[in-house]
Design an enzyme around this catalytic site. Sequence first.
Site, PDB file in Angstrom:
ATOM      1  CD  GLU A 116      -2.677  -1.603   0.604  1.00 16.32           C
ATOM      2  OE1 GLU A 116      -2.740  -0.471  -0.509  1.00 16.32           O
ATOM      3  OE2 GLU A 116      -3.708  -2.400   0.466  1.00 16.32           O
ATOM      4  CG  HIS A 140      -4.343   0.135   5.498  1.00 13.52           C
ATOM      5  ND1 HIS A 140      -5.547   0.070   5.674  1.00 13.52           N
ATOM      6  CD2 HIS A 140      -3.775  -1.146   4.812  1.00 13.52           C
ATOM      7  CE1 HIS A 140      -6.026  -0.456   5.045  1.00 13.52           C
ATOM      8  NE2 HIS A 140      -5.036  -1.820   4.939  1.00 13.52           N
ATOM      9  CG  HIS A 142      -6.717  -5.177   8.273  1.00 16.82           C
ATOM     10  ND1 HIS A 142      -6.870  -6.053   7.385  1.00 16.82           N
ATOM     11  CD2 HIS A 142      -6.680  -4.472   7.214  1.00 16.82           C
ATOM     12  CE1 HIS A 142      -5.984  -5.841   6.288  1.00 16.82           C
ATOM     13  NE2 HIS A 142      -6.271  -4.335   5.516  1.00 16.82           N
ATOM     14  CD  GLU A 170     -13.309  10.397  21.974  1.00 18.25           C
ATOM     15  OE1 GLU A 170     -13.947   9.621  22.860  1.00 18.25           O
ATOM     16  OE2 GLU A 170     -12.641  10.754  22.512  1.00 18.25           O
ATOM     17  CG  HIS A 211      -8.953  -3.288   2.807  1.00 20.10           C
ATOM     18  ND1 HIS A 211      -8.910  -3.592   1.665  1.00 20.10           N
ATOM     19  CD2 HIS A 211      -8.494  -3.743   3.789  1.00 20.10           C
ATOM     20  CE1 HIS A 211      -7.284  -3.492   1.890  1.00 20.10           C
ATOM     21  NE2 HIS A 211      -6.518  -3.784   3.240  1.00 20.10           N
TER      22      HIS A 211
HETATM   23  P1  13P Z   1       1.110  -4.893   2.813  1.00 16.08           P
HETATM   24  O1  13P Z   1       1.113  -6.743   3.464  1.00 16.08           O
HETATM   25  O2  13P Z   1       1.938  -5.682   1.834  1.00 16.08           O
HETATM   26  O3  13P Z   1       0.894  -4.346   3.526  1.00 16.08           O
HETATM   27  O4  13P Z   1      -0.510  -5.856   3.424  1.00 16.08           O
HETATM   28  C1  13P Z   1      -1.519  -6.044   3.654  1.00 16.08           C
HETATM   29  C2  13P Z   1      -2.657  -4.551   4.079  1.00 16.08           C
HETATM   30  O5  13P Z   1      -3.541  -4.875   4.654  1.00 16.08           O
HETATM   31  C3  13P Z   1      -3.302  -4.382   1.473  1.00 16.08           C
HETATM   32  O6  13P Z   1      -4.198  -3.644   2.144  1.00 16.08           O
HETATM   33 ZN    ZN Z   2      -5.271  -3.319   3.769  1.00 15.80          ZN
END
Ligand code: 13P
Ligand code: ZN
Length: 272
Positions: A116, A140, A142, A170, A211
Site C-alpha cells: 500500500e 492503515h 483492518h 468526543e 477492507h
Molecule cells: P502489506 O502486507 O503489503 O502491507 O499489505 C497488507 C494490507 O493490509 C493490504 O491492504
Molecule cells: Zn489492508
Amino acid sequence: MKVEELKFVKDFVRITHDAWLKGWHERNGGNFSYRIKDEEVAELKELINETSECTPIGVSVPNLANEYFLVTGSGKYMRNVILDPEANIGIAKIDEKGKNYKVVWGLINGARPTSEFPSHLMSHSVKKEVTNGKNRVILHSHTTNIIALTFVLPLDSKVFTRELWEMATECPVVFPSGVGVVPWMVPGGAAIAKETSKLMKEFDIVVWAHHGTFASGETMDLAFGLMDTAEKSAEILVKVLSMGGKKQTITSDNFRDLAKDFNVSLPEKFLG
Ligand code: 13P
Ligand code: ZN
C-alpha cells in the site's frame, strides 16, 4: 547508536505493537508510515546506506522528492515489528523526481515496503500540501467494527460521519472534518491510492469498504488516537444496532452547541 535506538523509531515500533494489541492487524494486515523530519534525517546519515537500487513507486509524488519514510514491510506481520525491527520495517528514500524509492535501512533479506506504499505516499503528498508540511503519519488498519459497518450502512461519507459522530461525544472534536468512504476497490495499486488521496484533501480518516481504514495525523499518537476513536465509535454503533437500534441520540443542535464550546467548525452538510 543504532537506528532502532532513535526516538522516532522507538515511537513507531511502540505504535505498531499497540495497534497489534488492539486486534486491528491479523497476519500481515495493515501498514504504517512516517515522513521523517529533517533533524531526524540528520541523526540517521551515518547509519544508513544509500547505494541500493531504485524501485518505481507506481505513482508520482513530486512534493515528496528526497524525503525519507519509515514504513512497514509488505507481507510483514505488525505483531513481529517489536521482535525484529530491521526485518519488518525500513527506511525508504524518495528520488529527486518523486517517482522511485530506495531502501536505505532495514527491510533486510530483500523485503519491500508495504504493497500500500502508493496509497500511503499519495496520501502523504496531499496531507503535506494541505497542512503546510505538518501532517507526517499514515496508518492503515483492518478495524473490525468499521469494516462490519461497511456491510450495513450506505457507503456514503455523510452517513458514516454522522453515525460515528453520534456514537461518542468526543468524535466531532477528534475528526471535525468527517469521514471519507471509498467503495470496494482492488487494494495495493495506483487506482485506490488516487481515490484515497482525493478524499484525504478533505478528511483525516478514510474508510475502505469491506477492507479497513486509513487515518492520518501530525504525530504518530494523533494518527493512532484517531483510528482508535473512530473504531471505538463503530464498536458502539455495532452494539446499538445489535440491541435494536437507537432510541435517542445527539441532535444536530447538540453538535452545533458542542462545536461552539470546543471551538471546532463542523461542516453544515453533516448537520442537516
Ligand atoms: P502489506 O502486507 O503489503 O502491507 O499489505 C497488507 C494490507 O493490509 C493490504 O491492504
Ligand atoms: Zn489492508
